[in-house]
Each structure stands twice: as C-alpha cells, then as structure tokens.
Design a protein around this motif. Structure first.
Motif, short mmCIF file in Angstrom:
data_model
loop_
_atom_site.label_atom_id
_atom_site.label_comp_id
_atom_site.label_asym_id
_atom_site.label_seq_id
_atom_site.Cartn_x
_atom_site.Cartn_y
_atom_site.Cartn_z
N LYS A 124 1.08 -1.06 0.32
CA LYS A 124 0.40 0.42 0.03
C LYS A 124 0.98 1.38 -0.19
O LYS A 124 0.52 2.60 0.60
CB LYS A 124 -0.60 -0.01 1.55
CG LYS A 124 -1.63 -0.82 0.81
CD LYS A 124 -3.13 -1.12 0.01
CE LYS A 124 -4.16 -2.20 0.05
NZ LYS A 124 -4.83 -2.98 1.82
N GLY A 125 2.63 1.33 -0.77
CA GLY A 125 2.66 2.11 -0.82
C GLY A 125 3.25 2.86 1.04
O GLY A 125 3.95 4.10 0.71
N VAL A 126 3.37 1.80 2.00
CA VAL A 126 4.02 1.87 3.08
C VAL A 126 5.73 2.44 2.93
O VAL A 126 6.49 2.54 4.51
CB VAL A 126 3.43 1.67 4.38
CG1 VAL A 126 1.24 2.58 4.51
CG2 VAL A 126 3.48 0.39 4.34
N ARG A 127 6.36 1.05 2.51
CA ARG A 127 7.52 1.09 2.62
C ARG A 127 8.48 1.44 1.83
O ARG A 127 7.82 1.68 0.49
CB ARG A 127 7.04 -0.65 2.19
CG ARG A 127 6.05 -1.74 2.77
CD ARG A 127 6.05 -3.44 2.30
NE ARG A 127 4.80 -3.97 2.95
CZ ARG A 127 5.18 -5.46 2.75
NH1 ARG A 127 5.92 -6.02 2.11
NH2 ARG A 127 4.37 -5.96 3.16
N PRO A 128 9.34 1.68 1.63
CA PRO A 128 10.24 2.53 0.91
C PRO A 128 10.81 1.47 -0.34
O PRO A 128 11.07 0.48 0.42
CB PRO A 128 11.31 2.81 2.00
CG PRO A 128 10.86 2.95 3.26
CD PRO A 128 9.77 1.92 3.70
N TRP A 129 10.39 1.48 -0.93
CA TRP A 129 10.77 0.63 -2.14
C TRP A 129 11.54 0.59 -3.60
O TRP A 129 11.67 0.16 -4.22
CB TRP A 129 9.21 0.41 -2.82
CG TRP A 129 8.77 1.62 -3.41
CD1 TRP A 129 8.69 2.17 -4.85
CD2 TRP A 129 7.76 3.17 -2.75
NE1 TRP A 129 8.08 3.02 -5.42
CE2 TRP A 129 7.71 3.59 -4.54
CE3 TRP A 129 7.60 2.71 -2.04
CZ2 TRP A 129 7.28 4.97 -4.23
CZ3 TRP A 129 6.99 4.15 -1.65
CH2 TRP A 129 6.32 4.95 -2.77
N THR A 130 12.20 1.94 -3.11
CA THR A 130 13.33 1.85 -4.26
C THR A 130 14.47 3.04 -3.64
O THR A 130 14.87 3.12 -1.55
CB THR A 130 13.21 2.94 -5.70
OG1 THR A 130 14.48 3.08 -6.06
CG2 THR A 130 12.56 4.54 -4.51
N LEU A 209 13.99 -4.24 -5.02
CA LEU A 209 15.79 -3.95 -4.85
C LEU A 209 16.27 -4.39 -4.95
O LEU A 209 17.59 -3.71 -5.42
CB LEU A 209 15.09 -3.42 -2.92
CG LEU A 209 14.51 -2.36 -2.60
CD1 LEU A 209 14.30 -2.25 -1.24
CD2 LEU A 209 14.23 -0.68 -2.86
N ALA A 210 16.33 -6.08 -4.80
CA ALA A 210 17.55 -6.30 -5.80
C ALA A 210 17.88 -6.54 -6.93
O ALA A 210 18.72 -6.22 -7.52
CB ALA A 210 16.83 -7.77 -5.40
N ARG A 211 16.62 -5.87 -7.68
CA ARG A 211 17.10 -5.07 -8.93
C ARG A 211 17.70 -4.29 -9.41
O ARG A 211 18.64 -4.41 -10.30
CB ARG A 211 15.38 -5.75 -9.68
CG ARG A 211 15.77 -5.54 -11.36
CD ARG A 211 16.02 -6.44 -12.06
NE ARG A 211 15.61 -7.57 -12.16
CZ ARG A 211 14.14 -8.15 -12.76
NH1 ARG A 211 13.95 -7.54 -13.54
NH2 ARG A 211 13.94 -9.71 -12.63
N GLU A 212 17.06 -3.47 -8.79
CA GLU A 212 18.34 -2.23 -8.72
C GLU A 212 19.80 -2.34 -8.31
O GLU A 212 20.66 -1.88 -9.06
CB GLU A 212 17.28 -1.25 -7.65
CG GLU A 212 15.92 -0.11 -7.67
CD GLU A 212 15.20 0.61 -7.05
OE1 GLU A 212 14.21 1.37 -7.42
OE2 GLU A 212 15.82 0.58 -6.20
#
Ligand code: ADE
Length: 289
Positions: A124-130, A209-212
């Motif tokens: 839901k967008g509450v986790r930092p994702w990048t 994050l692994a992909r980044e």
C-alpha cells in the motif's frame, strides 16, 4: 561467539522467512553486524560455509532472517533497503529468498513449494520501495520480477527432491499484499480472478530492490494454508507456523540442493550476476554538470 568480520568473498545469500530463522546443519563462521545508509538490516548476517557435494569446493553463503532473529519484525516493518544494501555491501550478487505463502489454487496444497515467475503488487505504499530518490532517477525493467537463470536452477533442484516428499509447482503468480492482517474473502476471490496462484506479504519491495542493486533474485514459496477463499478453515497464524514447522526439513534439503548447484563452476557467472552488471546505468539520469 562468532567473529564480526569475514575476509573472503560472499556472492550467494539466502533470506529466510517465517519459520526459517536459521539454517541448521551449516557451519557458521562469522556473524556480521552491518550498517547501511538505509539503517540496520533485520538481523546480523550469518556467514556459512557450505561444501559443495559435486566438486567439494567450500563456498561462503550469507544468511539473513527477514523477520529478525526472534521473528519480531512485522512484514510492513521489514527494513528491505537495509537488507539488500547490507548484502550487496559484503559482495552478494545472487539471492534465494524463502517465504511462507497462502494458496489461491486448489492444486497448490499446504506444504507444496511454488517457484513464482510473476508478482502482483498489492502493498500500500507504506514501505520504502526504491534506492533512487532525492534527485537520482532510475527506471528499472521489472517485466520479469525474478531471475530466470536462478529460477531454472531452483526448479531443477526442487524436482530432484520430488520422490522425497517435495511437491513443486514450476511457475505461478504471487500476489504480495500489505499486512499484517490477512485478506478479506472478497479480496481473496478477486486475487483468484486475477490469476493469482499464491499470496504473501514479503516479496515486495525486496525483489524490486534486488533488481535495482543488480542482484539475481528468486523467491521459493512454501504454501502454509489455503487463503480464506477456500471452504476449509480460515487462515490463522497457528496454521502458517504449524505447516512451516512440518516443512522445515524439506526446506533445509531444498536449500542444500540449491547451494550445491550454485557452487558448481558452471553457475559461476550466474551467482556473480554477470548478466545484470551495468544494466541499470542506461536508466539513470542525474543533474548535468
Ligand atoms: N503468508 C502465509 N499465508 C498467507 C496468507 N494466507 N495471506 C498472506 N500472507 C500469507
């Protein structure tokens, strides 16, 4: 107690999920407390030595417990950026990540394993994702959220254990929902109509994050329950934990077999993610001087 440093290189990591807080039967040689610009990871990173059964080579493997050493970190609180950054900082380029999942399909029974090849993001967008923010912009391809090379190895290993009580589904669409509450029945039925195979709370943002970070990443899902769409009893924490516990020995044999395979010379480029190196730079734009 174990040393807090490790001299050798560590290209392979295992992330343990619910019910897999440690890897019994492996030799622990170090326990690293790593800090990153994104904070501290979920737990110290244990370095294990694994002797490959094919070539006798000893490989170092990093192990991280996603929910903490005492399972004290809820899914929406997992410091995923710190976890991935910490692993990358010690040299990790390939990750096999375990997760307990609910089943959205009759044929995926509790205790079956699924190697997903797709994800639907319902966090839901509450986790930092990048990792990219504050003026650094990068767009990373994510059409195939998992690494096909890793998936191939993991599937072969799973199938090699099939006579031995392991049931494996080669592909599947994993719905990653926000937690900590489980789904409503209406949501569960909607996910089925979307083509969902299994559901968890942990694949994202970890896989993104692994992909980044240019790390080859594959998740191994262990079914612990039929989610609440099913006529059987609604999912409970006891059900998830109970089935994880009875499946722990299968999980241990599965990970051993994967590490044996990854340690072989033919997979050296894969575990060092040679196919991902430099991929990200084409998407990066930073302010021009
Ligand atoms: N993890 C294990 N079982 C689950 C379920 N039914 N829903 C979401 N995450 C889960």
């Amino acid at each position: 107690s174990l040393p807090n440093t490790y001299e050798g290189s560590v290209a392979i990591a295992v992330i343990g999920g619910t019910g897999l807080r440690e890897l019994p039967g492996f030799t622990q040689v170090a326990s690293l407390s790593v800090s990153t610009p994104w904070g501290n990871p979920s737990s110290p990173i244990t370095i294990l030595h694994h002797e490959c059964k094919h070539n006798g080579k000893v490989v170092a493997v990093a192990f991280l417990s996603r929910h903490g050493a005492h399972h004290q970190i809820a899914p929406h609180e997992v410091p995923a950026r710190a976890n991935i950054a910490a692993l990358r900082s010690i040299g990790v380029r390939s990750i096999v990540a375990f997760s307990a999942v609910g089943s959205l399909q009759e044929e995926i029974k509790p205790r079956d394993f699924v190697i997903p090849d797709q994800v639907i993001d319902r966090t839901k967008g509450v986790r930092p994702w990048t990792f990219f923010e504050g003026g650094v912009v990068a767009h990373v391809p994510f059409g195939d959220p998992f690494d096909e090379g890793m998936a191939k190895v993991v599937r072969e290993c799973g199938h090699s254990l099939e006579g031995d009580g392991v049931v494996l589904h080669d592909r599947g669409t994993l719905v990653c929902m926000e937690g900590p509450q489980f789904s409503t029945r209406a949501e569960s039925k909607m996910y089925r109509s979307w083509g969902g195979s299994v559901i968890n709370m942990s694949a994202l943002p970890e896989a993104k994050l692994a992909r980044e970070a240019e790390i080859a990443y594959q998740m191994i899902c262990m079914s612990t329950d039929y989610d609440c769409w099913h006529d059987s009893a609604d999912v409970t924490v006891e059900m998830v934990m109970g089935n994880m516990k009875s499946n722990a020995e299968n999980a241990r044999r599965f990970v051993t077999s994967v590490l044996d395979a990854l340690a072989s010379d033919e997979h050296a480029d894969l575990v060092n993610a040679k196919h991902l190196a430099g991929g990200i730079k084409f998407g990066v734009s930073t302010p021009q001087a």
